[in-house]
Enzyme design. Structure first.
Site, PDB file in Angstrom:
ATOM      1  N   SER A 300      37.826  10.933 -17.139  1.00  0.00           N
ATOM      2  CA  SER A 300      37.693  12.190 -16.403  1.00  0.00           C
ATOM      3  C   SER A 300      37.637  13.362 -17.372  1.00  0.00           C
ATOM      4  O   SER A 300      37.736  13.182 -18.597  1.00  0.00           O
ATOM      5  CB  SER A 300      38.879  12.367 -15.448  1.00  0.00           C
ATOM      6  N   LYS A 301      37.509  14.567 -16.811  1.00  0.00           N
ATOM      7  CA  LYS A 301      37.353  15.776 -17.633  1.00  0.00           C
ATOM      8  C   LYS A 301      38.529  15.988 -18.581  1.00  0.00           C
ATOM      9  O   LYS A 301      38.355  16.573 -19.645  1.00  0.00           O
ATOM     10  CB  LYS A 301      37.186  16.996 -16.726  1.00  0.00           C
ATOM     11  N   ARG A 302      39.702  15.519 -18.184  1.00  0.00           N
ATOM     12  CA  ARG A 302      40.862  15.742 -19.054  1.00  0.00           C
ATOM     13  C   ARG A 302      40.760  14.970 -20.364  1.00  0.00           C
ATOM     14  O   ARG A 302      41.514  15.238 -21.308  1.00  0.00           O
ATOM     15  CB  ARG A 302      42.159  15.375 -18.319  1.00  0.00           C
ATOM     16  N   GLY A 304      38.030  15.038 -22.176  1.00  0.00           N
ATOM     17  CA  GLY A 304      36.985  15.689 -22.974  1.00  0.00           C
ATOM     18  C   GLY A 304      35.640  15.622 -22.268  1.00  0.00           C
ATOM     19  O   GLY A 304      35.567  15.553 -21.043  1.00  0.00           O
TER      20      GLY A 304
END
Length: 567
Positions: A300-302, A304
């Site tokens: 996921s976005k967390r 990177g």
């Protein structure tokens, strides 16, 4: 045993304990089959046995690397089988779908080189290729299910549905629809229609039995029907639910194989029931594992960058992305990890796709990008890096001898196009003071560096060194050999002092090429004014002005001399 209609590649079966009532209801309509075929025409027919796969993104955000890998596996499968790769935009989520997102998805797929044979921008015999333009088709098939007794109108309010869920929760039962309107009389239905009560269409699910498929990646998968209540296929606003429209679309577009992420596996139960109820041939299913982060959570976005667009903007090459994504859950059975897209088409097989999760390793992707970058034709790589250096303001020109030589010298240390900026700036920099003041630089200074500097200055002032550098690397190599003999130095005791004095650094690319390039940079004036580049003339002026004895007692005066030389 009642078999679902199946393709040659996949068998899906409903195994009822007792035949559900609606199968008997449907029998009354069999004499009208020919009429229904005229009501549900398909504009073209695919060839018998033709492989047709689709990638069907929802335009509600950027193209995630997981979606890109799904698209790639579909593309490789189609091309390896001589089949068709179709792009279909699933934009029935009217609140979240945007034209901007659709354009971004198309741009990213095109950048990856995954050309589709049919789609919203290229057309085809099975369009439209946006679900929002196919609503009349969904409504027609919904009417057919209603007519056959396989679907019914449900007038339950949201409050009633929530109450059903709460009761099921208290009884520790699955939160399935109780079927309140499944047995309603015509009179009860007409009363609600006259009142204008909103309603959905629900699919009538058999109450007993199971559905079983043979997934091409996961093997046999089965579901018990008693865990599934009658589900909505058309919302009260007329919009189709995902499982309904995707089934109608896949059947009408003659999709032979559905290759998608494993998170869609539970959807297969509902879709199998719809395929059977409408008399559609089943495609083969292959559910690909998720892409995981290094901590084995869903990427996921967390973690990177996760979208194709982000990697493109970071300077990754499309061929490197394709190569790396293909290896996330697939391999050709050898140790080889470097593939062009044509090689992937030749070697790909769905049987070699692993069903376990694949870890996304950004370090390996970066390494792979470097491999592909260095494998580019020399003229193309020169053009890419030249444009990058000019755009960054490091160079005033994007082509010429300096760009060619700098590319050749620095390419082995560049994995991303953006890395080339720091690589060239580092080459052009002259951090002499910080190098000599460092612990690693101290032994070089103490090894009579001042004496080497005096001899080097003499060789430069006499024109001897400059004449050698006019011949490039070959001239340097010839000169440095004679220079070492004169000083009775060789190996590290010769090259380390020369590197420090000429480049201001202890480490770097091959020294002959570096010095020749620095000389060329000063002569051509190709370096931008903001870089703070010191030509060899300026470097030798600095060396001539240094008081080496004073530096031994007071190192900061060297920093002052360096500052003066740059102005």
């Amino acid at each position: 045993m009642a078999s679902l209609v199946g393709s040659p590649w996949l068998r899906v079966r409903i195994l009822p304990e007792v035949a559900p009532p609606f199968f008997h209801q449907a029998a009354a309509f069999r004499p009208q089959v020919s009429l229904r075929r005229r009501r549900f025409p398909v504009s073209a027919s695919a060839g018998e046995g033709e492989v047709r796969v689709r990638f069907a993104p929802s335009p509600t955000g950027n193209l995630h690397v997981g979606g890109a890998r799904t698209a790639l596996f579909n593309y490789l499968f189609a091309r390896s089988k001589g089949g068709k790769f179709i792009l279909r935009i699933e934009d029935t989520d009217l609140e979240r779908s945007t034209k901007k997102s659709e354009e971004a998805v198309i741009r990213d797929l095109s950048w990856l080189g995954l050309e589709w044979d049919e789609g919203p921008d290229v057309g085809g015999d099975f369009g439209p290729y946006r679900q929002s333009e196919r609503n009349s088709l969904y409504r027609n098939y919904c009417d057919k299910l209603l007519e056959d007794g396989r679907a019914y109108r449900c007038f339950c309010s949201n409050e009633e549905l929530e109450e059903m869920k709460e009761i099921a929760k208290l009884k520790q039962l699955p939160p399935v629809y109780t079927g309140k309107w499944s047995t309603a009389t015509e009179k009860e239905i007409e009363e609600q229609l006259e009142k204008g009560t909103p309603y959905t269409y629900r699919f009538r699910v058999p109450k007993e039995g199971s559905v079983k498929i043979n997934d091409l990646i996961r093997g046999e998968v089965s579901w018990s029907l008693d865990t599934l209540g009658d589900f909505v296929i058309l919302r009260s606003n007329g919009q189709p639910v995902y499982n309904f429209c995707v089934t109608v679309d896949d059947a009408n577009m003659r999709i032979s194989h559905v290759i998608r992420a494993e998170e869609h596996l539970p959807n297969t139960l509902r879709q199998a029931l719809i395929y059977n109820a409408l008399g559609f041939s089943m495609p083969s299913f292959a559910h690909v594992s998720l892409i995981l982060a290094p901590d084995r959570s869903k990427l996921s976005k967390r973690h990177g960058a996760t979208s194709v667009g982000q990697f493109r903007e970071m300077g990754y090459l499309p061929q490197a992305m394709v190569n790396y994504l293909a290896l996330l859950g697939w391999g050709d059975g050898t140790e080889n990890e470097f593939f062009t897209i044509d090689q992937l088409v030749e070697k790909f097989s769905i049987e070699r796709v692993n069903k376990s999760g694949a870890i996304f390793d950004s370090t390996k992707l970066r390494w792979m990008n470097g491999q592909h970058l260095r494998s580019l034709p020399a003229d193309k790589l020169v053009n890419i890096l030249g444009q990058q250096w000019k755009t960054a303001g490091i160079l005033l020109e994007s082509e010429g001898m300096f760009v060619e030589e700098a590319t050749e010298l620095l390419k082995d240390g560049i994995d991303l196009i953006a890395d080339s900026d720091s690589a060239l700036k580092n080459l052009l920099a002259y951090p002499l003071h910080s190098t000599l003041a460092s612990a690693e630089g101290k032994p070089i200074y103490e090894d009579k560096l001042a004496d080497v500097a005096a001899s080097l200055i003499s060789a430069y002032d006499s024109g001897e060194l400059r004449e050698a550098l006019e011949e490039g690397k070959a001239g340097w190599q010839k000169w440095v050999k004679s220079f070492g003999k004169a000083l009775k130095r060789k190996g590290k005791s010769l090259f380390m002092p020369l590197r420090v004095l000429l480049t201001g650094k202890l480490h770097g690319p091959e020294m002959g090429g570096s010095i020749a390039l620095l000389y060329e940079a000063g002569k051509s004036g190709v370096v931008g004014p903001e870089v703070g580049f010191l030509t060899l003339d300026e470097r030798f002026k600095l060396l001539r002005d240094l008081d080496w004895e004073a530096f031994r007692d007071s190192e900061p005066q060297l920093e002052s001399a360096t500052t003066t030389a740059t102005h």
